[in-house]
Design an enzyme around this catalytic site. Structure first.
Site, PDB file in Angstrom:
ATOM      1  N   GLU A  39      17.482  27.209  -3.136  1.00  0.00           N
ATOM      2  CA  GLU A  39      17.550  26.254  -2.044  1.00  0.00           C
ATOM      3  C   GLU A  39      16.291  25.383  -2.081  1.00  0.00           C
ATOM      4  OE1 GLU A  39      18.215  27.920   1.814  1.00  0.00           O
ATOM      5  OE2 GLU A  39      20.074  28.943   1.235  1.00  0.00           O
ATOM      6  N   GLU A  79      19.374  35.765   1.727  1.00  0.00           N
ATOM      7  CA  GLU A  79      18.090  35.763   2.430  1.00  0.00           C
ATOM      8  C   GLU A  79      17.835  37.090   3.157  1.00  0.00           C
ATOM      9  OE1 GLU A  79      17.343  31.111   3.455  1.00  0.00           O
ATOM     10  OE2 GLU A  79      18.775  32.124   4.743  1.00  0.00           O
TER      11      GLU A  79
END
Length: 617
Positions: free
Chosen positions: A265, A181
């Protein structure tokens, strides 16, 4: 001879069936597809983190995943879980990553590894070792020589565990993530140029390749954040993206106009903070999105399929404009399809029905749940003030309060003490409190300071000869956002009373609680709000999972048979019970130890279900 050959064939067949797949294979990204041994492959994965589940339960949880219809398990690797002190590495016992990967292979699951070095994950400091902050020349998540040297040491140690278990070596590991991320961090750290950000992230990729990683690499970002997070040579995947066209458009832009398309995710639940409502995601919503991914040939990973527990001091913290810190609760149940204790939820059953429809073979039977027991009232025969322990310690003395890091402790508590030769009356102010404190004068409780509620001051009246004590708790280092670079704990700024800075002769008593303190328990006088340690033995005729009922307690930690099972804060909620894995209990004698900061009780018991959604009134 014919019979011997027949028996040998049966033995070999049985062995191969029970060990999943053990032949060397090939996993690649080619012509817009994931290819497994040359054939198109769609990843149906579930995330489960081995430190959050007792090792004895790994196989059961993976069998649950297999029975739901998944073909892959994904896990983060937590750097600070394995490097316990500078240069001291541990990949054994509960930390045996190889065993976790081999267990997946035995069950018949492929494995995706997410090593960071930054992982977020609602984990203490996002996975970084706390002591990195002691090096003043080091800045995390940046093209910084000192930091990259530490990253390389970590990734080289990690490679020893996973390189032999890559699919091309006969193992189940099919992909490895580079950084994590990073796009969101780039967006928040506009003080650093995009070029420097990119230099850093590409160096992480190069370290992985140099260490021996040969399976495909990927990145994982919100789909609007690929500009900062994508890495040349790694497949971009999108977190939380539900719109198929947006998913494809953004991946195409950073992957030569083609797939494969993956949501690294997808959130069937969500994380939870102390003093905030427990978050739930509906079964209907998760089922609908899952069907949409499957229909469109999208690979995906449920984050989380099974959350488990933030045992000990492993939970991290967030923050936002309304909260200086949002510590994560001990349970990492996550409202996931497989609950904290490994049970099948309605969400699990609904998803299993979906996967059964697309599976040509009957899915395996759902494993039986782990036995649940209850423990009747345990009476504490030993109770003593925490001050009895600190009174016997030799303090560190300094003109100003020192941080946890200054005194070489990562987690737990610190008692700050100062004696006053003259009276001081006014507002006690500790703007640099990290994170929670109880204030005492001569051992008598005067109030609470709390970073969670932005309460940093307290009216106080100190007389000549009085002793001020400030018991500070580290509630978990920030694990997400630009604030991750400001993560010292304890008291990190001068203490003031009124406008006067209180300096000189500060005494500090580190209380890391890496193990429960040994004590004679001879103290008799326990005052209201006194911090206490308490201990009791209890006997069991059978073992099983259970949930310790902490609703009558205030705030503290619990040890069972020497293991720190985590933090409770019943005064705040929403979590009111603590999960005790049955494999950590014993037939016969067991030991429970509690450190309670504000509201001790003479007994405790367990119940047969968790309470995770009950905020204090």
């Amino acid at each position: 001879m014919r019979n011997f050959s027949r028996y040998l064939y049966i033995i070999l067949f049985f062995f191969s069936f029970n060990t999943g797949f053990s032949q060397k294979g090939k996993f690649e990204i080619k012509n817009g597809d994931f290819l497994l041994n040359g054939k198109p492959f769609t990843i149906y994965s579930g995330e489960m983190h081995y430190p959050r589940v007792p090792s004895e339960y790994w196989k059961h949880r993976m069998q649950m995943m297999k029975a739901m219809g998944l073909n892959t398990v994904t896990t983060y690797v937590f750097w600070n879980y394995h490097e316990e002190a500078p240069g001291k590495w541990n990949f054994s016992g509960e930390k045996d990553l190889r065993k976790f990967i081999k267990t997946a292979q035995e069950v018949g699951l492929y494995v995706i590894i997410r090593p960071g070095p930054y992982v977020c994950a609602e984990w203490e400091f996002g996975g970084y070792p706390w002591w990195l902050q002691k090096n003043k020349n080091l800045e995390i998540r940046r093209d910084n020589k000192a930091f990259l040297q530490e990253c390389e040491k970590y990734l080289n140690q990690l490679a020893k565990q996973i390189v032999p278990l890559q699919i091309n070596h006969g193992g189940p590991v099919i992909m490895v993530q580079a950084e994590n991320e990073f796009g969101s961090y780039v967006a928040q750290r506009k003080d650093i140029s995009l070029d420097e950000h990119k230099k850093y992230s590409h160096k992480i990729k190069d370290m992985l390749l140099k260490s021996g990683i040969t399976v495909p690499l990927f990145t994982s970002d919100g789909s609007s954040l690929f500009k900062g997070g994508s890495i040349q040579g790694a497949l971009p995947t999108a977190n939380g993206e539900s719109d198929i066209e947006v998913l494809k458009k953004n991946i195409n832009e950073y992957n030569d106009g083609q797939g494969p398309y993956m949501v690294a995710e997808y959130y069937p639940g969500w994380l939870d903070h102390w003093a905030e409502p427990f978050v739930k995601v509906s079964t209907e919503e998760v089922a609908k999105q899952t069907e949409l991914y499957i229909k469109n040939g999208i690979s995906f990973n449920y984050y989380m399929i099974h959350g488990g527990t933030n045992f000990g001091f492993t939970s991290g913290a967030n923050y936002d404009k309304d909260h200086d810190i949002q510590p994560d609760i001990t349970s990492y149940d996550y409202d996931a399809p497989i609950n904290e204790a490994g049970g099948a939820t309605p969400k699990y059953k609904a998803l299993r029905e979906i996967f059964q429809k697309i599976n040509h073979n009957q899915l395996p039977e759902v494993p039986k749940p782990v036995k649940i027991i209850t423990i009747p009232s345990i009476e504490f025969s030993k109770i003593s003030s925490l001050f009895d322990i600190t009174d016997r310690q030799k303090p560190t003395v300094n003109d100003q309060p020192l941080t946890f890091e200054d005194l070489n402790i990562g987690n737990g508590y610190m008692l700050y003490r100062r004696k006053f030769n003259k009276a001081q009356r006014g507002v006690l102010e500790i703007k640099g409190l990290r994170d929670y404190a109880n204030i005492y004068i001569n051992g008598i409780w005067k109030g609470e300071l709390n970073r969670v509620f932005k309460k940093y001051d307290l009216d106080i009246d100190i007389k000549a000869g009085d002793r001020l004590e400030i018991l500070v708790e580290n509630m978990g280092r920030i694990n997400y956002g630009a604030g991750i670079v400001h993560n010292l704990k304890g008291i990190i700024s001068p203490v003031k009373i009124g406008e006067t800075e209180i300096s000189g002769n500060w005494e500090m008593f580190p209380l890391p609680f890496d193990q429960f303190p040994k004590h004679t328990y001879q103290h008799k006088d326990i005052t209201d709000h006194s911090p206490v340690i308490q201990e009791a033995e209890f006997r069991l005729s059978e073992t099983g999972d259970t949930f310790l009922d902490m609703r009558n307690f205030g705030k503290g930690i619990v040890f069972i048979n020497g293991r720190n099972i985590g933090r409770y804060w019943s005064k705040a909620g929403p979590q009111q019970t603590l999960y005790i894995p049955g494999v950590w209990l014993k037939k016969g004698r067991n030991l429970i130890q509690i450190f309670e900061q504000i509201k001790y009780q003479h007994s405790v018991n367990s119940i047969d279900h968790p309470i995770l959604d009950q905020l204090a009134k």
